[in-house]
Design a protein around this motif. Structure first.
Motif, mmCIF file in Angstrom:
data_model
loop_
_atom_site.group_PDB
_atom_site.id
_atom_site.type_symbol
_atom_site.label_atom_id
_atom_site.label_comp_id
_atom_site.label_asym_id
_atom_site.label_seq_id
_atom_site.Cartn_x
_atom_site.Cartn_y
_atom_site.Cartn_z
ATOM 1 N N GLY A 1 0.812 -1.217 0.000
ATOM 2 C CA GLY A 1 0.000 0.000 0.000
ATOM 3 C C GLY A 1 0.837 1.255 0.000
ATOM 4 N N SER A 2 1.532 1.501 1.090
ATOM 5 C CA SER A 2 2.466 2.621 1.197
ATOM 6 C C SER A 2 3.558 2.232 2.172
ATOM 7 C CB SER A 2 1.749 3.895 1.677
ATOM 8 O OG SER A 2 1.157 3.697 2.947
ATOM 9 N N ALA A 3 4.716 2.875 2.045
ATOM 10 C CA ALA A 3 5.860 2.483 2.874
ATOM 11 C C ALA A 3 6.685 3.700 3.241
ATOM 12 C CB ALA A 3 6.725 1.461 2.146
ATOM 13 N N VAL A 4 7.338 3.604 4.376
ATOM 14 C CA VAL A 4 8.237 4.657 4.843
ATOM 15 C C VAL A 4 9.505 4.657 4.004
ATOM 16 C CG1 VAL A 4 9.719 5.375 6.766
ATOM 17 C CG2 VAL A 4 7.356 4.657 7.206
ATOM 18 N N GLN A 5 9.924 5.837 3.573
ATOM 19 C CA GLN A 5 11.217 6.003 2.906
ATOM 20 C C GLN A 5 12.213 6.441 3.968
ATOM 21 O OE1 GLN A 5 12.276 5.601 -0.668
ATOM 22 N NE2 GLN A 5 13.996 5.433 0.739
ATOM 23 N N ALA A 6 12.942 5.488 4.510
ATOM 24 C CA ALA A 6 13.834 5.758 5.640
ATOM 25 C C ALA A 6 15.210 6.197 5.166
ATOM 26 C CB ALA A 6 13.959 4.515 6.516
ATOM 27 N N SER A 7 15.849 7.008 5.979
ATOM 28 C CA SER A 7 17.255 7.337 5.741
ATOM 29 C C SER A 7 18.147 6.177 6.164
ATOM 30 C CB SER A 7 17.650 8.585 6.528
ATOM 31 O OG SER A 7 16.797 9.669 6.235
ATOM 32 N N ALA A 8 17.718 5.461 7.205
ATOM 33 C CA ALA A 8 18.490 4.333 7.729
ATOM 34 C C ALA A 8 17.547 3.434 8.504
ATOM 35 C CB ALA A 8 19.628 4.814 8.625
ATOM 36 N N THR A 9 17.978 2.182 8.686
ATOM 37 C CA THR A 9 17.177 1.193 9.404
ATOM 38 C C THR A 9 18.083 0.362 10.297
ATOM 39 O OG1 THR A 9 15.587 1.013 7.577
ATOM 40 C CG2 THR A 9 15.635 -0.791 9.163
ATOM 41 N N ALA A 10 17.642 0.154 11.531
ATOM 42 C CA ALA A 10 18.293 -0.818 12.414
ATOM 43 C C ALA A 10 17.563 -2.133 12.227
ATOM 44 C CB ALA A 10 18.220 -0.362 13.862
ATOM 45 N N THR A 11 18.185 -3.091 11.524
ATOM 46 C CA THR A 11 17.547 -4.375 11.297
ATOM 47 C C THR A 11 17.907 -5.305 12.454
ATOM 48 O OG1 THR A 11 17.291 -6.205 9.742
ATOM 49 C CG2 THR A 11 19.427 -5.106 9.755
ATOM 50 N N LEU A 12 16.904 -5.796 13.137
ATOM 51 C CA LEU A 12 17.079 -6.484 14.414
ATOM 52 C C LEU A 12 17.273 -7.982 14.218
ATOM 53 C CD1 LEU A 12 14.256 -4.601 16.357
ATOM 54 C CD2 LEU A 12 16.667 -3.949 16.068
ATOM 55 N N GLY A 13 18.318 -8.525 14.831
ATOM 56 C CA GLY A 13 18.624 -9.935 14.643
ATOM 57 C C GLY A 13 19.297 -10.125 13.302
ATOM 58 N N LEU A 14 18.653 -10.830 12.405
ATOM 59 C CA LEU A 14 19.196 -11.046 11.063
ATOM 60 C C LEU A 14 18.463 -10.161 10.056
ATOM 61 C CD1 LEU A 14 20.136 -13.616 12.659
ATOM 62 C CD2 LEU A 14 20.143 -14.786 10.460
ATOM 63 N N THR A 15 19.139 -9.848 8.972
ATOM 64 C CA THR A 15 18.535 -9.035 7.918
ATOM 65 C C THR A 15 17.470 -9.851 7.192
ATOM 66 O OG1 THR A 15 20.633 -7.893 7.664
ATOM 67 C CG2 THR A 15 19.045 -7.628 5.886
ATOM 68 N N LYS A 16 16.385 -9.179 6.805
ATOM 69 C CA LYS A 16 15.257 -9.846 6.185
ATOM 70 C C LYS A 16 15.390 -9.847 4.658
ATOM 71 C CE LYS A 16 14.114 -9.335 10.488
ATOM 72 N NZ LYS A 16 15.188 -8.404 10.900
#
Length: 513
Positions: free
Chosen positions: A179-194
């Motif tokens: 539908g819609s998504a955040v355009q992030a400058s950065a992301t902390a991916t928790l645990g393993l990357t998806k």
């Protein structure tokens, strides 16, 4: 770097809590600590600043609550808004919300604010240096609507947005926008990357990724397993023995080059020579043999192709196959009867074979005749259009599920499949292995790039490596050569010739003694 599905990550969390005995509240605390550290590092924040956090109703919101407490402890001015009623939180998220309330935080309950009003309400908040997106984690499986969509719309008007675990609105498994998504400058991916963070379009929404170790034991990761490898780090390439001679380095044939399309086969041959092949021969048409030496003087030329079966040189092709270690077939070859017979002869050999371009079209058109091949290793390198023909589906269906479709092709043809794209996917059929490439850039969307990749793969298949590893190395190097060339040429000025010129520098940087 390992890539997991949302379900695999949930199972790792569950086993860490229920089997190993690490409380969920501890995992959430570590998630918040790592996310705050990543936020401060990415935006190079020094001194006091104002940070806003929008928190959803699940554990992603709970991670946001931990971040809010830790950021205030660092003397930042923190604003917290919740998309659910504060009384409706449960579990670890509720416990961390209670801590904020006990500390005197003013929590802004936005659960009763509709979409239009929410946007206006958030615009009235004092300007924040950074906004934190803690709306949705990896469990989102439907389109974002209502007030959550309005919250995402607001975040996308802000200059600096930091997402927790995954940019909200991105499918964690496919990378598709829900539908819609955040355009992030950065992301902390928790645990393993998806997976969805490595595939497009999800990859372009997450910004810079900061993996956060939340305390999942390695034994749990091994027991649950992962879905794919992300080719982020450079491969290890051994230096060559001082006694190596050109026969040891591998003999590659590149078959193709119909009159008017000779550039394709010559670029493949050049790429193979610049990627370590000791000897390269171009199997082409009588009319184009004379073009080989001026363009690629290191390569030999032989006339093995003809437009009709009667005209082709069957004995010459058999001799060339017997001489070779690896055969790359298809670039500019044509799709007529003579080309089909040559492809059939190559697939009847016991060599390692790479099929590209016209060769793939012939595979799709002659599936029943060609599907049961006996080559030592078969590598197919389709772009989405060629993959659609191999799968008898639309290009859109390929782009919606590139990994699933690559697996389908790999299993149908007992092959290693390189599904080319912005995030190239590599799949081996048995045992099933999946990799997603990280290198490359938009400037590589130009003629001849696939031909160069074919030659690099053929050269790497001559190396003493497992075939899947050899193909992954070739794909990574191809993208890195494109990145290196783009530094000099820019994206619009990048050509395959510039990539070929950059290849030796990439290989030199990778060689180890």
């Amino acid at each position: 770097m390992l890539l997991v599905t949302a379900e695999q990550m949930r199972e790792m969390d569950r086993r860490t809590m229920n089997t190993v005995g690490v409380p969920g509240i501890v995992l959430m605390e570590r998630a918040g600590l790592g996310a705050v550290d990543a936020l401060i590092r990415h935006f190079e924040i020094q001194g006091q600043t104002r940070i806003g956090l929008l928190c959803g109703g699940g554990n992603n919101g709970g991670d946001g609550f931990v971040m809010a407490r830790l950021l205030q402890e660092q003397n930042h001015d923190v604003w917290v808004g919740t998309m659910r009623s504060t009384s409706s939180y449960t579990g670890d998220a509720a416990q961390n919300l209670a801590v904020l309330e006990q500390l005197g935080f003013w929590i802004h309950d936005l659960s009763g604010v509709n979409g239009d009003e929410l946007h206006i309400h958030l615009e009235d908040v004092a300007p924040c240096t950074v906004w934190v997106d803690a709306l949705f984690g990896t469990g989102l499986d439907r389109d974002v609507v209502g007030s959550y969509a309005a919250a995402i719309e607001f975040l996308n008007t802000q200059p600096r947005v930091f997402s927790v675990d995954i940019a909200s609105g991105i499918d964690a498994d496919t990378g598709l926008v829900l539908g819609s998504a955040v355009q992030a400058s950065a992301t902390a991916t928790l645990g393993l990357t998806k997976l969805g963070q490595a595939l497009y379009p999800g990859r372009q929404y997450g910004g810079a990724l900061y993996p956060v170790d939340i305390g999942i034991p390695a034994s749990v990761v091994d027991d649950v397993g992962w879905s794919a490898e992300w080719l982020v780090e450079p491969p290890w390439v051994a230096s060559r023995a001082p006694t190596l001679h050109k026969g040891d380095a591998g003999r590659v044939i590149v078959v193709g080059g119909e009159p008017g399309k000779t550039g394709s086969v010559l670029m493949s041959a050049s790429a193979a020579l610049r990627s370590g092949a000791g000897l390269v021969a171009v199997g082409t048409y009588d009319d184009t043999v004379a073009q080989v030496a001026p363009a690629v003087p290191e390569a030999m030329g032989a006339g093995v192709l003809a437009r009709t079966i009667e005209q082709r040189h069957a004995d010459d092709l058999e001799d060339l196959i017997a001489w070779s270690h690896v055969i790359a077939v298809g670039p500019g070859m044509g799709t007529h009867a003579g080309a089909f017979e040559v492809l059939q002869g190559v697939l009847d050999s016991d060599r390692r074979v790479v099929v590209d371009a016209d060769g793939l079209t012939l595979l799709a058109e002659n599936r029943m005749q060609l599907q049961h091949v006996e080559v030592a290793t078969l590598v197919l390198t389709p772009h989405p259009g060629e993959a659609a023909r191999l799968c008898s589906c639309s290009v859109e269906e390929i782009l919606e599920d590139p990994i699933g479709r690559a697996i389908e092709i790999a299993q149908d043809w007992a092959a290693i499949v390189v599904l080319k794209g912005a995030a190239t996917v590599i799949v081996d059929h048995e045992p099933l292995r999946i990799a997603v490439n990280r290198t490359g850039n938009p400037g590589m969307a130009t003629a001849g790039m696939g031909d160069a990749l074919t030659g690099i793969i053929a050269a790497q298949l001559c190396e003493p490596l497992p075939p899947f590893d050899a193909v992954c190395t070739a794909v990574w190097v191809h993208g890195m050569a494109g990145d290196l060339a783009a530094e000099q040429c820019g994206h619009r000025g990048l050509t395959v010739s510039a990539l070929l010129d950059a290849l030796p520098q990439v290989w030199k940087s990778l060689e180890r003694s």
